[in-house]
Design a protein around this motif. Structure first.
Motif, PDB file in Angstrom:
ATOM      1  N   MET A 170       1.009  -0.831  -0.122  1.00  0.00           N
ATOM      2  CA  MET A 170      -0.334   0.390   0.032  1.00  0.00           C
ATOM      3  C   MET A 170       1.186   1.385   0.110  1.00  0.00           C
ATOM      4  SD  MET A 170      -3.215   0.724   2.255  1.00  0.00           S
ATOM      5  CE  MET A 170      -4.124   1.471   2.045  1.00  0.00           C
ATOM      6  N   ARG A 171       0.511   2.775  -0.568  1.00  0.00           N
ATOM      7  CA  ARG A 171       1.183   3.527  -1.106  1.00  0.00           C
ATOM      8  C   ARG A 171       1.019   4.119   0.886  1.00  0.00           C
ATOM      9  NH1 ARG A 171       0.915   6.377  -4.917  1.00  0.00           N
ATOM     10  NH2 ARG A 171      -0.866   5.089  -5.888  1.00  0.00           N
ATOM     11  N   ASP A 172       2.265   4.663   0.843  1.00  0.00           N
ATOM     12  CA  ASP A 172       2.459   5.474   2.284  1.00  0.00           C
ATOM     13  C   ASP A 172       2.235   6.622   2.001  1.00  0.00           C
ATOM     14  OD1 ASP A 172       3.336   7.629   4.212  1.00  0.00           O
ATOM     15  OD2 ASP A 172       5.700   6.330   3.703  1.00  0.00           O
ATOM     16  N   LYS A 173       1.156   6.775   3.189  1.00  0.00           N
ATOM     17  CA  LYS A 173       0.167   7.664   3.169  1.00  0.00           C
ATOM     18  C   LYS A 173       0.946   9.238   2.999  1.00  0.00           C
ATOM     19  CE  LYS A 173      -3.694   5.206   3.812  1.00  0.00           C
ATOM     20  NZ  LYS A 173      -4.570   4.565   2.772  1.00  0.00           N
ATOM     21  N   MET A 174       1.529   9.301   3.509  1.00  0.00           N
ATOM     22  CA  MET A 174       2.446  10.313   2.949  1.00  0.00           C
ATOM     23  C   MET A 174       2.479  10.919   1.882  1.00  0.00           C
ATOM     24  SD  MET A 174       4.362  11.349   7.387  1.00  0.00           S
ATOM     25  CE  MET A 174       5.152   9.788   6.838  1.00  0.00           C
ATOM     26  N   GLU A 175       2.298  10.097   0.899  1.00  0.00           N
ATOM     27  CA  GLU A 175       2.490  10.148  -0.793  1.00  0.00           C
ATOM     28  C   GLU A 175       1.612  10.803  -0.771  1.00  0.00           C
ATOM     29  OE1 GLU A 175       5.376   7.294  -2.345  1.00  0.00           O
ATOM     30  OE2 GLU A 175       6.791   7.962  -0.291  1.00  0.00           O
ATOM     31  N   ILE A 176       0.159  10.743  -0.380  1.00  0.00           N
ATOM     32  CA  ILE A 176      -1.217  10.925  -1.178  1.00  0.00           C
ATOM     33  C   ILE A 176      -0.750  12.324  -2.329  1.00  0.00           C
ATOM     34  CG2 ILE A 176      -3.320  11.319  -1.235  1.00  0.00           C
ATOM     35  CD1 ILE A 176      -3.550   8.390   0.198  1.00  0.00           C
ATOM     36  N   LEU A 177      -0.894  13.574  -1.319  1.00  0.00           N
ATOM     37  CA  LEU A 177      -0.582  14.615  -2.387  1.00  0.00           C
ATOM     38  C   LEU A 177       0.792  14.983  -2.468  1.00  0.00           C
ATOM     39  CD1 LEU A 177      -3.054  16.489   0.861  1.00  0.00           C
ATOM     40  CD2 LEU A 177      -3.536  15.701  -1.251  1.00  0.00           C
ATOM     41  N   THR A 178       0.630  13.957  -3.053  1.00  0.00           N
ATOM     42  CA  THR A 178       2.430  14.778  -4.091  1.00  0.00           C
ATOM     43  C   THR A 178       1.732  14.340  -5.299  1.00  0.00           C
ATOM     44  OG1 THR A 178       3.990  12.379  -3.599  1.00  0.00           O
ATOM     45  CG2 THR A 178       3.784  13.963  -1.937  1.00  0.00           C
ATOM     46  N   PHE A 179       3.054  14.766  -6.477  1.00  0.00           N
ATOM     47  CA  PHE A 179       2.878  14.510  -7.551  1.00  0.00           C
ATOM     48  C   PHE A 179       3.209  13.205  -8.207  1.00  0.00           C
ATOM     49  CE2 PHE A 179       2.488  19.543  -7.760  1.00  0.00           C
ATOM     50  CZ  PHE A 179       0.859  19.555  -8.460  1.00  0.00           C
ATOM     51  N   GLU A 180       4.654  12.435  -7.175  1.00  0.00           N
ATOM     52  CA  GLU A 180       4.134  11.080  -7.362  1.00  0.00           C
ATOM     53  C   GLU A 180       2.869  10.412  -7.495  1.00  0.00           C
ATOM     54  OE1 GLU A 180       7.615  11.887  -4.537  1.00  0.00           O
ATOM     55  OE2 GLU A 180       7.200  12.942  -6.206  1.00  0.00           O
ATOM     56  N   ASN A 181       1.695  10.657  -7.083  1.00  0.00           N
ATOM     57  CA  ASN A 181       0.928  10.017  -7.601  1.00  0.00           C
ATOM     58  C   ASN A 181      -0.494  10.499  -8.426  1.00  0.00           C
ATOM     59  OD1 ASN A 181      -1.507   8.717  -6.647  1.00  0.00           O
ATOM     60  ND2 ASN A 181      -2.280  10.356  -4.989  1.00  0.00           N
ATOM     61  N   ALA A 182      -0.006   9.900  -9.473  1.00  0.00           N
ATOM     62  CA  ALA A 182      -0.652  10.308 -11.136  1.00  0.00           C
ATOM     63  C   ALA A 182      -2.212  10.368 -10.307  1.00  0.00           C
ATOM     64  CB  ALA A 182      -0.140   9.059 -11.538  1.00  0.00           C
ATOM     65  N   ALA A 183      -3.009   9.452  -9.918  1.00  0.00           N
ATOM     66  CA  ALA A 183      -4.336  10.237  -9.243  1.00  0.00           C
ATOM     67  C   ALA A 183      -4.041  11.234  -8.600  1.00  0.00           C
ATOM     68  CB  ALA A 183      -4.796   9.255  -7.993  1.00  0.00           C
ATOM     69  N   PHE A 184      -3.407  11.631  -8.389  1.00  0.00           N
ATOM     70  CA  PHE A 184      -3.032  13.179  -7.115  1.00  0.00           C
ATOM     71  C   PHE A 184      -2.749  14.350  -8.440  1.00  0.00           C
ATOM     72  CE2 PHE A 184      -0.976  17.033  -6.031  1.00  0.00           C
ATOM     73  CZ  PHE A 184      -1.741  17.397  -5.132  1.00  0.00           C
ATOM     74  N   GLU A 185      -2.133  13.863  -9.232  1.00  0.00           N
ATOM     75  CA  GLU A 185      -1.829  14.647 -10.431  1.00  0.00           C
ATOM     76  C   GLU A 185      -3.363  14.632 -11.469  1.00  0.00           C
ATOM     77  OE1 GLU A 185       1.803  14.371 -12.651  1.00  0.00           O
ATOM     78  OE2 GLU A 185       0.698  14.449 -14.549  1.00  0.00           O
ATOM     79  N   VAL A 186      -4.291  13.546 -11.383  1.00  0.00           N
ATOM     80  CA  VAL A 186      -5.223  14.253 -12.208  1.00  0.00           C
ATOM     81  C   VAL A 186      -6.160  14.977 -10.821  1.00  0.00           C
ATOM     82  CG1 VAL A 186      -7.577  12.687 -12.592  1.00  0.00           C
ATOM     83  CG2 VAL A 186      -5.202  11.146 -13.401  1.00  0.00           C
ATOM     84  N   TYR A 187      -6.631  14.733 -10.053  1.00  0.00           N
ATOM     85  CA  TYR A 187      -7.030  16.089  -9.539  1.00  0.00           C
ATOM     86  C   TYR A 187      -6.506  17.863  -9.507  1.00  0.00           C
ATOM     87  CZ  TYR A 187      -8.777  19.186  -5.386  1.00  0.00           C
ATOM     88  OH  TYR A 187      -9.320  20.170  -5.246  1.00  0.00           O
ATOM     89  N   VAL A 188      -5.316  17.651  -9.675  1.00  0.00           N
ATOM     90  CA  VAL A 188      -4.623  18.801  -9.710  1.00  0.00           C
ATOM     91  C   VAL A 188      -5.390  19.547 -11.080  1.00  0.00           C
ATOM     92  CG1 VAL A 188      -2.535  20.466  -9.907  1.00  0.00           C
ATOM     93  CG2 VAL A 188      -2.963  18.189  -7.803  1.00  0.00           C
ATOM     94  N   ILE A 189      -4.734  18.308 -12.706  1.00  0.00           N
ATOM     95  CA  ILE A 189      -5.737  18.701 -13.637  1.00  0.00           C
ATOM     96  C   ILE A 189      -6.812  19.062 -13.739  1.00  0.00           C
ATOM     97  CG2 ILE A 189      -5.757  17.801 -15.917  1.00  0.00           C
ATOM     98  CD1 ILE A 189      -3.411  16.569 -15.211  1.00  0.00           C
ATOM     99  N   ALA A 190      -7.984  18.613 -12.767  1.00  0.00           N
ATOM    100  CA  ALA A 190      -9.527  18.078 -12.950  1.00  0.00           C
ATOM    101  C   ALA A 190     -10.153  19.303 -12.665  1.00  0.00           C
ATOM    102  CB  ALA A 190      -9.650  16.792 -12.675  1.00  0.00           C
ATOM    103  N   ALA A 191      -9.268  19.338 -10.896  1.00  0.00           N
ATOM    104  CA  ALA A 191      -8.959  20.901 -10.331  1.00  0.00           C
ATOM    105  C   ALA A 191      -8.935  21.832 -11.202  1.00  0.00           C
ATOM    106  CB  ALA A 191      -8.501  20.803  -9.186  1.00  0.00           C
TER     107      ALA A 191
END
Lengths: 158, 158, 158
Positions: B1-22
C-alpha cells in the motif's frame, strides 16, 4: 528541491501565506452574510421568505412590503454573490498553486494581492463607486485566480 | 500500500489527475464571470447595480432599462450559479476521494468525467438545448460528486 | 508533538473527523439541487430558462406561467443559496483548522456541530419555522466557521 511531503506544512513559508490568505477570505464570506443580516434588521426590509413577515424578535412591525427587493439589503446580497463567484475558486486555486512549490515572493504577491483586491472591491461596491472602479478590482482578483490555475496546469503538464 | 504521506504529492498519478481537473474547473468558474461581462458589454444591458447606469467607459449610453433582466446576460448568470452549485463541492469531493487512494483509472474516469460533463452542460445551456439534454449532463456531474462523497464515507467508516 | 507530515493522513483522528463532516456537507449541497429538481417536477413550475417551456419528458403540459417564481420551488433554491454562502467556506476553514492540529474533541465538537447546525437549519427552512428559529441554526454554523478561521489566524500569527 524541497521534499514534496513538506509542502503542506508550516515549515513551508508559502503554505503559511496560503493559510493566512485563505482564513481571511473565509472570514470575508462569512462577514458578508452578517452584513446582510445587519442591513435587514436596520432597514426592516429585504426579507427573503414569506414566513419572515410575522411578528417576532427580528420583526416587530411586519408588513408585506418587507419582501420587496430593497437596494440597501440587496447590495449586500449581490456582494455576497460576487464573493461566491470568486473566493471558493481562489481557495482551491491558491492551494493548488502552493502544491507546485512557487517562490515565496510569488505566493505573497498573488495571494495577498487577491486579498487586497477583494477588500478594495468591497469598499468600491459598498460606497457605490462607478462600474469601472469596481470592475478594476474584480479584474485584478479574477486574473490572479486565472494566472494561478494556468500556472499549475503549465507546471503539471510539462 | 502507498505510504499515506505520499498521497498529496505529484509522485501520485491520481493526485496529478485531481490537480488538472481542479485547475480546469477553477478556470471554468472564472471564465463564466467573463462571459457575463462580455454579454453585458455587447448587449449594453443586464446591469445589476443602480450606480452602473451612468456614463462611463463601460456604458456610453446609459438608460434605466439597462437594469431590467435580459435573458442573454441572465443566462450567463444562471450558468454561473449552476457552476457554483456543483463545482466547489466537486473540488472538495475530488480531493477527499484522492485521499482514500483510489485506483488511477477510477480517478481518471470520475474526475475527467466530471470535467467533460460540465463542458457538455455549458454547451447545452449556451445553445438553449431542451431541459432534458441539459439535465442529462447536470445529472452525470452531480452523480459523480455524490458517488465520490459516498465512496469516501464508505472507506472511512469501514 | 505530532509529526506535521502526518496531519493529512487517516492516522490523525481529527483528519478523519474532517473527512466525514466534509463528505456529509458535500452531499448536502448536491441533495439540495435534487430537491429543487423534485419540486420543479412535482409542481410543474418554477422553471428558470425560457427554453424549458416546451413539451418534453420533464414538461408534459408547458405554459408560460411555469417561469414565474413559485415559493415551493424557490424555497429550495434559497436553501441552496444559503448552503453556498456557508458550506464551501466551512470546507476550507475546517481543513485549515485540522492543519493547526487541534485536540480531537475540538475537531469533533466544531465540525460535527456545524453538520448538525446545518441539518437543523434545513429542517427549520423546509418546514417554514419563524425567522428566529432558522436564524439560530444559521448563527451556530456561521460562528463555528468564523471561530475556526480566527483560531487558525491566531495560531499562525503567534
Amino acid at each position: 528541491m524541497r521534499d514534496k511531503m513538506e509542502i503542506l506544512t508550516f515549515e513551508n513559508a508559502a503554505f503559511e501565506v496560503y493559510v493566512i490568505a485563505a482564513a481571511l477570505m473565509v472570514l470575508k464570506i462569512m462577514a458578508q452574510g452578517w452584513m446582510t443580516v445587519y442591513r435587514m434588521l436596520k432597514s426592516d426590509s429585504g426579507l427573503a421568505s414569506p414566513e419572515d413577515v410575522q411578528k417576532g424578535l427580528f420583526n416587530r412591525n411586519p408588513n408585506s412590503t418587507q419582501l420587496e427587493i430593497n437596494d440597501y439589503v440587496d447590495r449586500s446580497r449581490r456582494m455576497h454573490r460576487n464573493d461566491l463567484e470568486n473566493i471558493p475558486a481562489f481557495l482551491i486555486a491558491g492551494l493548488l498553486f502552493i502544491m507546485v512549490d512557487p517562490p515565496l515572493w510569488a505566493a505573497q504577491v498573488l495571494l495577498y494581492g487577491f486579498v487586497l483586491a477583494r477588500m478594495a472591491h468591497f469598499v468600491a461596491y459598498v460606497t457605490k463607486q462607478t462600474h469601472e472602479v469596481r470592475a478594476t478590482f474584480y479584474t485584478i482578483g479574477s486574473f490572479i485566480v486565472i494566472y494561478m490555475a494556468v500556472h499549475v496546469l503549465w507546471v503539471v503538464l510539462n
